[in-house]
Each structure stands twice: as C-alpha cells, then as structure tokens.
Design a protein around this motif. Structure first.
Motif, mmCIF file in Angstrom:
data_model
loop_
_atom_site.group_PDB
_atom_site.id
_atom_site.type_symbol
_atom_site.label_atom_id
_atom_site.label_comp_id
_atom_site.label_asym_id
_atom_site.label_seq_id
_atom_site.Cartn_x
_atom_site.Cartn_y
_atom_site.Cartn_z
ATOM 1 N N SER A 177 17.414 11.843 -16.382
ATOM 2 C CA SER A 177 18.134 12.988 -16.933
ATOM 3 C C SER A 177 19.511 13.166 -16.312
ATOM 4 O O SER A 177 20.387 13.800 -16.886
ATOM 5 C CB SER A 177 17.316 14.271 -16.743
ATOM 6 O OG SER A 177 17.180 14.582 -15.369
ATOM 7 N N PRO A 213 17.723 22.997 -18.421
ATOM 8 C CA PRO A 213 16.437 22.478 -18.904
ATOM 9 C C PRO A 213 15.476 22.126 -17.768
ATOM 10 O O PRO A 213 14.254 22.293 -17.909
ATOM 11 C CB PRO A 213 16.842 21.231 -19.700
ATOM 12 C CG PRO A 213 18.244 21.503 -20.135
ATOM 13 C CD PRO A 213 18.858 22.241 -18.987
ATOM 14 N N LEU A 214 16.024 21.637 -16.660
ATOM 15 C CA LEU A 214 15.169 21.317 -15.518
ATOM 16 C C LEU A 214 14.552 22.586 -14.940
ATOM 17 O O LEU A 214 13.374 22.616 -14.573
ATOM 18 C CB LEU A 214 15.983 20.582 -14.451
ATOM 19 C CG LEU A 214 15.218 19.999 -13.261
ATOM 20 C CD1 LEU A 214 14.142 19.031 -13.723
ATOM 21 C CD2 LEU A 214 16.182 19.300 -12.310
ATOM 22 N N ASP A 216 14.004 25.307 -16.648
ATOM 23 C CA ASP A 216 13.035 25.799 -17.633
ATOM 24 C C ASP A 216 11.676 25.137 -17.467
ATOM 25 O O ASP A 216 10.643 25.735 -17.806
ATOM 26 C CB ASP A 216 13.552 25.545 -19.051
ATOM 27 C CG ASP A 216 14.736 26.431 -19.408
ATOM 28 O OD1 ASP A 216 14.937 27.457 -18.725
ATOM 29 O OD2 ASP A 216 15.461 26.101 -20.366
ATOM 30 N N ALA A 217 11.680 23.904 -16.973
ATOM 31 C CA ALA A 217 10.432 23.157 -16.831
ATOM 32 C C ALA A 217 9.725 23.429 -15.510
ATOM 33 O O ALA A 217 8.589 22.977 -15.301
ATOM 34 C CB ALA A 217 10.705 21.656 -16.955
ATOM 35 N N MET A 218 10.380 24.173 -14.624
ATOM 36 C CA MET A 218 9.798 24.419 -13.311
ATOM 37 C C MET A 218 8.952 25.676 -13.316
ATOM 38 O O MET A 218 9.336 26.692 -13.898
ATOM 39 C CB MET A 218 10.913 24.549 -12.253
ATOM 40 C CG MET A 218 11.690 23.280 -12.010
ATOM 41 S SD MET A 218 13.074 23.552 -10.870
ATOM 42 C CE MET A 218 12.195 24.079 -9.392
#
Length: 228
Positions: A177, A213-214, A216-218
């Motif tokens: 990414s 986005p990173l 959001d994924a955590m």
C-alpha cells in the motif's frame, strides 16, 4: 525493562533533544513495545545521561501521545490509539499543505532537485523493503517544503504530531500500500515545478490522506493500567 545494549549514544550537547529523539525512535521502530514499562534509570543508563533529560524527554513523549504516565506509579509506551492517530493525521496533513502553499512561490530549482533525490531514495528503500530508510527519505522529501516555508510554527506543530504517525507509517511502508506514494511524490514535484500552488497543496494533502484507509482498518485500541 529491556533496552538496547549500546550505551552512551547521546552526545553531551543537546542532551534534552537527543534523549527525546532516541527514546522516540525506539518507540516508533518497536524496540520499546506498546505497553512496556519505562524506567528513567534504565533509560538514563542506556543513553549515558542523567535522569533529568530522560524525564524531560518522557514529558514531551507523553504530550506527543507516545507514552502514558501515572505519577508515582508507572510510565508505559502507549498503544496505537486510532482516535489520537486520526487527529494527528488531520493536523499533519494540514500543516504540510500550508508549508507547500507558503514555500512554493520561492521554491528553488535546487530544492526541487533535492525533492527528486529524496523520492529516488524513497523508491529504492521500498524496493529493498528497508522501512527505516523509506521513513527517512519520506521525511526528507516532505521536510524540504517545510524548511523552505520558513514558518517555525509549522515545524513546531509537526514536531509534536508527526511521531505518533510514524508507527502507522511503518505498517504502510512495509506493505504494498505504500508503493503508491512514489508516484504521488512525483506528481507533487511536477506541480511544484509548474508553479501550481493550489494543485501542489492539494496533492500533498492527498498524499498524507493515504493513511486514512489504514486507520479505518485498525481496531480501536484500549489501554488498561498496568498491574502493580
């Protein structure tokens, strides 16, 4: 508390700043892990300094969100708190956008070349999966407009809020990414070279927005008090 084996790594000059940077970097690169207790005596022995600059460094690190302190009880390395990182990301993106707006009218050909060279080192580090070198090159790339802006307030804000992002950026640059940042940097350079202040400023903000986005994924992190 396990600490690195090397000793006396902090020069006698600028003890406070160097102690802060050494402990900060050890937290960012994972040498000092989230939840780990920090003992100022152990840190002072590792760095080869007295406890005073270590305590001052820990105070700054708490302000930066990298450590948590319960006076008289403990100091620990903070876990990655998504809310705090989101706040830091928003402020950092805004400061880099402002730096480009203020720097671009006077950005020299030499500074543009320095940005190109930093991005080349960044791309090479990513190819070699050298996260530390990638972070250093990314710092150098974005630091050129910050320095050129000659705005000390921007630098002060970034010094406070950038460290908390570094642990997340390590995740990004260790994965595929992060590869898109090379092309984004190239676009920023092209817009700066063309004198497009608005375009360059928005491109910088978009580049820093790639952390979202990173985040959001955590999962949201919770920090419990250490057992006594």
């Amino acid at each position: 508390m396990p600490v690195p084996q090397s000793r006396g790594v902090v020069a006698r000059s600028l003890l406070r700043e160097n102690a802060y940077r050494a402990i900060r970097d050890a937290i960012v690169d994972g040498t000092l892990a989230p939840g780990e207790r920090l003992n100022d005596g152990d840190l002072a022995q590792w760095l080869g300094v007295s406890r005073t600059p270590v305590r001052e460094a820990l105070t700054r690190l708490e302000q930066a969100g990298l450590v948590r302190t319960k006076p008289g009880r403990y100091t620990i390395v903070s876990t990655v708190d998504v809310r705090s990182v989101r706040a830091a990301q928003s402020v950092t993106a805004a400061m880099h956008e402002l730096a480009v707006r203020e720097a671009l009218p006077n950005l020299s050909a030499g500074e543009l070349d320095a940005m190109r060279e930093a991005n080349a080192r960044f791309a090479d580090a990513l190819r070699r999966d050298d996260v530390d070198a990638a972070l250093a090159a990314d710092d150098a790339f974005h630091g050129i407009p910050v320095i050129a802006s000659a705005n000390h307030a921007i630098r002060a804000v970034l010094d406070q809020f950038t460290p908390v992002l570094r642990r997340v950026e390590r995740m990004r640059f260790s994965s595929l990414s992060g590869r898109g940042s090379v092309a984004q940097h190239e676009r920023i350079i092209a817009l700066c070279a063309a004198g497009d202040v608005e375009g360059a400023a928005l491109a910088v903000r978009a580049n820093w927005g790639t952390l979202v986005p990173l985040l959001d994924a955590m999962p949201a992190a919770s920090e419990n008090e250490p057992s006594t």
